[in-house]
Design a protein around this motif. Structure first.
Motif, PDB file in Angstrom:
ATOM      1  N   TYR A 134       0.863   9.379  -4.774  1.00  0.00           N
ATOM      2  CA  TYR A 134       1.006  10.911  -3.745  1.00  0.00           C
ATOM      3  C   TYR A 134       2.035  11.685  -4.561  1.00  0.00           C
ATOM      4  CZ  TYR A 134       2.592  13.302   0.305  1.00  0.00           C
ATOM      5  OH  TYR A 134       3.208  14.622   0.959  1.00  0.00           O
ATOM      6  N   LEU A 177      -6.728   0.834  -0.337  1.00  0.00           N
ATOM      7  CA  LEU A 177      -7.534   1.246   1.193  1.00  0.00           C
ATOM      8  C   LEU A 177      -8.483  -0.197   1.675  1.00  0.00           C
ATOM      9  CD1 LEU A 177      -8.644   4.942   0.786  1.00  0.00           C
ATOM     10  CD2 LEU A 177      -6.864   4.032   2.219  1.00  0.00           C
ATOM     11  N   ILE A 218       0.373   3.839  -3.036  1.00  0.00           N
ATOM     12  CA  ILE A 218      -0.182   5.114  -2.787  1.00  0.00           C
ATOM     13  C   ILE A 218       0.880   6.266  -2.823  1.00  0.00           C
ATOM     14  CG2 ILE A 218      -1.384   6.392  -0.807  1.00  0.00           C
ATOM     15  CD1 ILE A 218      -3.021   3.805  -0.279  1.00  0.00           C
ATOM     16  N   THR A 228      -6.419   3.558  -5.298  1.00  0.00           N
ATOM     17  CA  THR A 228      -6.435   4.043  -4.126  1.00  0.00           C
ATOM     18  C   THR A 228      -7.485   3.499  -3.188  1.00  0.00           C
ATOM     19  OG1 THR A 228      -5.194   6.112  -4.454  1.00  0.00           O
ATOM     20  CG2 THR A 228      -6.252   5.988  -2.379  1.00  0.00           C
ATOM     21  N   THR A 236       0.530   6.174   5.569  1.00  0.00           N
ATOM     22  CA  THR A 236      -0.169   5.879   4.252  1.00  0.00           C
ATOM     23  C   THR A 236      -1.514   6.495   3.957  1.00  0.00           C
ATOM     24  OG1 THR A 236       1.033   3.645   4.224  1.00  0.00           O
ATOM     25  CG2 THR A 236      -0.607   3.872   2.729  1.00  0.00           C
ATOM     26  N   ALA A 248      -2.975   8.781   1.155  1.00  0.00           N
ATOM     27  CA  ALA A 248      -4.175   8.529   0.355  1.00  0.00           C
ATOM     28  C   ALA A 248      -5.267   9.502   0.307  1.00  0.00           C
ATOM     29  CB  ALA A 248      -4.776   7.061   0.968  1.00  0.00           C
ATOM     30  N   PRO A 301       0.936  -1.185   0.035  1.00  0.00           N
ATOM     31  CA  PRO A 301      -0.136  -0.063   0.065  1.00  0.00           C
ATOM     32  C   PRO A 301       0.856   1.207   0.235  1.00  0.00           C
ATOM     33  CG  PRO A 301      -0.958  -1.635   1.580  1.00  0.00           C
ATOM     34  CD  PRO A 301       0.263  -2.087   1.131  1.00  0.00           C
TER      35      PRO A 301
END
Lengths: 154, 154, 154
Positions: A92, C25, A88, C21, A140, A144, A84
């Protein structure tokens, strides 16, 4: 993400590359640690792996060991946390965040995972490992949040 | 990473896309192999999965099987090896390496993982699988070295 | 991939960022669900995790539990399915597909994984979970087909 093309060449992207590589290398270290423990403790998961072992009954070497299982749990937790972060974190980095904010996120995550690994392998008293895991998770989630608020397109 | 924007459109990036897709498809094949073995050998991990099975006591079908566990170990090793390759390989492709060098890395890694899978599933004598795993690992480390020496930003 | 540089700033890339994303999540939620179940059901995998538990013999709390194992299997299936989606989806987004086609792929995959998770956690009758898994797999294969036919460079 208005000027993402320029962003990919930015210091934020270089920083992401650096920290993502470092934390992935740390994760790969768990593979080596597992191999090392399997060989030194003579604990195997496949019969063919016991070929070079010295033992009367090689089938008995196909077994589990608490130390090996601990490293494996740590490795799996790495996969569940670092995948993750990498996905992400990449998105980002492309949203063009301020460099200092981005560095803060990357550094906190990577440090939290090193602490998590040390705490897991050395079985340090809780909540050391739990806090390290939670801090990485929150970092994280924070990235996100920025991705979804900057680049939402449903 | 000085001219990364141009790099993303390069033959190196196309090569990365191709090899990453191939090795990910190989990994997805392990899911299908697990499903196939579970159905043909009637070995399930959830009670609800046994609904269409023909058996007096369906609870007995919720069990483990050496062949299924072998495929699952191979699948997990794929995750642990291919995720680092994909992440570091992407960043490596963006550092603008020479095409022939990049192709060498991608090809050696992908071939090593195919050999690893065949060696694991067919339980070939060691050190076939070990060497295949090690070669893949070294390839990824070599790309990580280039990423860190080209794009280091701490 | 002729004009990939412009593509990375496109609505397709924003859509990929959003759906990737969201599904990552969802995967991270499985970590929290595991932690929640471990704490409420007092089921731990490490002795040091039992420190704050109230029990005569804390070693007995280091055990497995069907509900925790179910969440963990669901989490692992996420890793095995979502990692390929993210990698191939990113490369697919860079091939410059038509927006509506790309959105269809992303939406079908993400919805299929939410259905898969609900079906797994609630142990819904098959073939709900199996179909959800298969639909997600086919979506990823469809994107892989486009990547290989658009960007093949061996």
């Amino acid at each position: 993400m208005a000027e993402v093309v320029h962003m990919i060449d930015s210091e934020v992207f270089l920083a992401f590359s650096t920290y993502a590589t470092i934390v992935i290398l740390k994760m790969m270290l768990m593979s080596l640690m597992t191999s090392y423990l399997r060989l030194t403790k003579q604990v195997f998961s496949n019969l063919e792996d016991t070929a070079m072992a010295i033992a009367e009954d090689k089938k008995k070497l196909v077994r589990t060991d608490p130390d090996v299982e601990r490293v494996r749990r740590c490795h799996l937790n790495d996969l569940e946390s670092i995948v993750p972060f990498v996905v992400i974190g990449l998105l980002y980095a492309l949203t063009g965040p301020v460099l200092s904010t981005a560095l803060l996120h990357f550094r906190v995550f990577v440090v939290s995972r090193f602490i998590h690994t040390v705490a897991y392998i050395m079985a340090l008293p809780q909540p050391t490992r739990g806090v390290a895991f939670g801090v990485g998770l929150l970092t994280t989630l924070s990235m996100a949040y920025r991705v979804l608020t900057t680049a939402l397109f449903l």
